[in-house]
Every structure is written in C-alpha cells, then in structure tokens.
Design a protein around this motif. Sequence first.
Motif, PDB file in Angstrom:
ATOM      1  N   LYS A   1      -2.925  -2.722 -28.719  1.00  0.00           N
ATOM      2  CA  LYS A   1      -3.977  -3.093 -27.772  1.00  0.00           C
ATOM      3  C   LYS A   1      -3.432  -4.065 -26.717  1.00  0.00           C
ATOM      4  O   LYS A   1      -3.716  -3.926 -25.520  1.00  0.00           O
ATOM      5  CB  LYS A   1      -5.164  -3.712 -28.515  1.00  0.00           C
ATOM      6  N   ILE A   2      -2.630  -5.037 -27.148  1.00  0.00           N
ATOM      7  CA  ILE A   2      -2.025  -5.991 -26.205  1.00  0.00           C
ATOM      8  C   ILE A   2      -1.136  -5.243 -25.217  1.00  0.00           C
ATOM      9  O   ILE A   2      -1.183  -5.488 -24.009  1.00  0.00           O
ATOM     10  CB  ILE A   2      -1.233  -7.087 -26.953  1.00  0.00           C
ATOM     11  N   ARG A   3      -0.327  -4.300 -25.715  1.00  0.00           N
ATOM     12  CA  ARG A   3       0.549  -3.526 -24.829  1.00  0.00           C
ATOM     13  C   ARG A   3      -0.279  -2.762 -23.793  1.00  0.00           C
ATOM     14  O   ARG A   3       0.056  -2.745 -22.615  1.00  0.00           O
ATOM     15  CB  ARG A   3       1.396  -2.549 -25.617  1.00  0.00           C
ATOM     16  N   GLU A   4      -1.365  -2.127 -24.236  1.00  0.00           N
ATOM     17  CA  GLU A   4      -2.222  -1.385 -23.315  1.00  0.00           C
ATOM     18  C   GLU A   4      -2.809  -2.296 -22.246  1.00  0.00           C
ATOM     19  O   GLU A   4      -2.841  -1.939 -21.063  1.00  0.00           O
ATOM     20  CB  GLU A   4      -3.358  -0.696 -24.087  1.00  0.00           C
ATOM     21  N   LEU A   5      -3.259  -3.484 -22.636  1.00  0.00           N
ATOM     22  CA  LEU A   5      -3.848  -4.420 -21.676  1.00  0.00           C
ATOM     23  C   LEU A   5      -2.794  -5.001 -20.733  1.00  0.00           C
ATOM     24  O   LEU A   5      -3.037  -5.155 -19.537  1.00  0.00           O
ATOM     25  CB  LEU A   5      -4.598  -5.530 -22.403  1.00  0.00           C
ATOM     26  N   LEU A   6      -1.608  -5.318 -21.269  1.00  0.00           N
ATOM     27  CA  LEU A   6      -0.533  -5.864 -20.429  1.00  0.00           C
ATOM     28  C   LEU A   6      -0.004  -4.824 -19.455  1.00  0.00           C
ATOM     29  O   LEU A   6       0.468  -5.170 -18.367  1.00  0.00           O
ATOM     30  CB  LEU A   6       0.609  -6.408 -21.285  1.00  0.00           C
ATOM     31  N   ALA A   7      -0.063  -3.549 -19.819  1.00  0.00           N
ATOM     32  CA  ALA A   7       0.433  -2.482 -18.932  1.00  0.00           C
ATOM     33  C   ALA A   7      -0.276  -2.521 -17.585  1.00  0.00           C
ATOM     34  O   ALA A   7       0.300  -2.142 -16.562  1.00  0.00           O
ATOM     35  CB  ALA A   7       0.258  -1.116 -19.592  1.00  0.00           C
ATOM     36  N   GLU A   8      -1.501  -3.017 -17.561  1.00  0.00           N
ATOM     37  CA  GLU A   8      -2.237  -3.130 -16.299  1.00  0.00           C
ATOM     38  C   GLU A   8      -1.556  -4.103 -15.328  1.00  0.00           C
ATOM     39  O   GLU A   8      -1.784  -4.053 -14.134  1.00  0.00           O
ATOM     40  CB  GLU A   8      -3.671  -3.582 -16.570  1.00  0.00           C
ATOM     41  N   TYR A   9      -0.728  -5.001 -15.837  1.00  0.00           N
ATOM     42  CA  TYR A   9      -0.052  -6.009 -15.021  1.00  0.00           C
ATOM     43  C   TYR A   9       1.424  -5.677 -14.791  1.00  0.00           C
ATOM     44  O   TYR A   9       2.134  -6.445 -14.152  1.00  0.00           O
ATOM     45  CB  TYR A   9      -0.133  -7.381 -15.692  1.00  0.00           C
ATOM     46  N   SER A  10       1.909  -4.565 -15.330  1.00  0.00           N
ATOM     47  CA  SER A  10       3.349  -4.296 -15.333  1.00  0.00           C
ATOM     48  C   SER A  10       3.847  -3.499 -14.132  1.00  0.00           C
ATOM     49  O   SER A  10       5.020  -3.121 -14.108  1.00  0.00           O
ATOM     50  CB  SER A  10       3.735  -3.569 -16.614  1.00  0.00           C
ATOM     51  N   ASP A  11       2.990  -3.257 -13.145  1.00  0.00           N
ATOM     52  CA  ASP A  11       3.394  -2.561 -11.929  1.00  0.00           C
ATOM     53  C   ASP A  11       4.053  -1.214 -12.208  1.00  0.00           C
ATOM     54  O   ASP A  11       4.983  -0.803 -11.519  1.00  0.00           O
ATOM     55  CB  ASP A  11       4.348  -3.432 -11.088  1.00  0.00           C
ATOM     56  N   GLY A  12       3.615  -0.553 -13.259  1.00  0.00           N
ATOM     57  CA  GLY A  12       4.158   0.751 -13.601  1.00  0.00           C
ATOM     58  C   GLY A  12       5.418   0.711 -14.443  1.00  0.00           C
ATOM     59  O   GLY A  12       5.887   1.742 -14.905  1.00  0.00           O
TER      60      GLY A  12
ATOM     61  N   LEU B   1       5.660 -10.775 -21.846  1.00  0.00           N
ATOM     62  CA  LEU B   1       4.865 -11.902 -21.332  1.00  0.00           C
ATOM     63  C   LEU B   1       5.651 -12.717 -20.322  1.00  0.00           C
ATOM     64  O   LEU B   1       5.130 -13.095 -19.277  1.00  0.00           O
ATOM     65  CB  LEU B   1       4.384 -12.785 -22.475  1.00  0.00           C
ATOM     66  N   GLY B   2       6.920 -12.989 -20.602  1.00  0.00           N
ATOM     67  CA  GLY B   2       7.741 -13.752 -19.665  1.00  0.00           C
ATOM     68  C   GLY B   2       7.841 -13.068 -18.314  1.00  0.00           C
ATOM     69  O   GLY B   2       7.710 -13.713 -17.264  1.00  0.00           O
ATOM     70  N   GLU B   3       8.053 -11.757 -18.326  1.00  0.00           N
ATOM     71  CA  GLU B   3       8.157 -11.021 -17.070  1.00  0.00           C
ATOM     72  C   GLU B   3       6.824 -11.013 -16.327  1.00  0.00           C
ATOM     73  O   GLU B   3       6.788 -11.223 -15.106  1.00  0.00           O
ATOM     74  CB  GLU B   3       8.629  -9.586 -17.330  1.00  0.00           C
TER      75      GLU B   3
END
Length: 170
Positions: free
Chosen positions: A28-39, A51-53
Amino acid sequence: MNFDFDRMDRIEKDFAGLFITLSMTQKKIRELLAEYSDGKVLKGDELVGWLGEIYTKIALDGFMVDDSFEHDVETSSGLTVSVKTRRGINSGWTRSSAIPKIEGEGVPSHLMFVHLNHEYVVNSMWLYPWHELLSAERFRKHNVRGNFRSYYMSVNPTKDAKYKVYAAAL
C-alpha cells in the motif's frame, strides 16, 4: 550437518500474521508513494531509499529520473542530485550506500544525504556539492576481499553543519 526445519516452520507460523500485515502495508505504501515518483518504477523493497528520493525531490522542487542516470533527482535550475538515505541511529547510519562512480561524464552535481528516524520521518538532510566532496577526498574506496567494489562517503554531523539543509524540530 543437522537441519532444524521444524523450528523454522514454527517461527514462520508464529510470524505469519505479522509478515502478511507487513507485506500488505508495504504494498500500500509503494502504491501511494508511486504517485510522487514521477513515473520512476519503485523497485524492490527499498522503502528507505524511496522516501529519501521523494523527500529530496519535494524539498528541491525537482523531479525523479530513471535508474539509467548516476543521479536520482533533477531540478529545473540544473542540479543533478544523487540521494543516499539511512534510517535509525545505530552505528553506521552516517555511511552512505554504494556510490559506483565519482568522476567523469554523468556524475551528479550534488549528493543529498537524508537521515530518517526509526519511524521513517526525516531527522536531517545534508546537501553536498559533488566537487567539494571530491576535492576534500570525502569519497572512500569500498574494497571487498581486496577488490574494489564502489565508493562511499560519510556524514560528519558535527563538522558538516554548513551542508545541513534541514533539521527536524525537537
């Protein structure tokens, strides 16, 4: 050699519910963080690194790049930033993970070192100009069994105050 697979099985069963919860939470965390990962694809189970990135991208108002680059984050002003993140306060938290290349084409302009507390909250961030790390010989060779593997650098929380760009409020 004797193997105790029964004991191993008991431990697996004892922790099964916790591991299922952990796995579902990380997914779930990975899915939510993917929204911030610019693809950028968030590979593996590297929550600390992700998280650091992401925190660096947000702090610098930049964007994440794919793994074909030597850096992790770029900014509109032209900074290329390699991000190294550690969590906790055990010995060794000040030492970065592997840095494959320190000189030549494509090296980053900066290194961001992110220190997270045990709860994955940013404790401190240091932003180092790459050329200053290089000229001060802050990059060290990491040799394994006498063979060169990569480089690393270490934060000195006392001496590196001029590079600290963020410190959590106490």
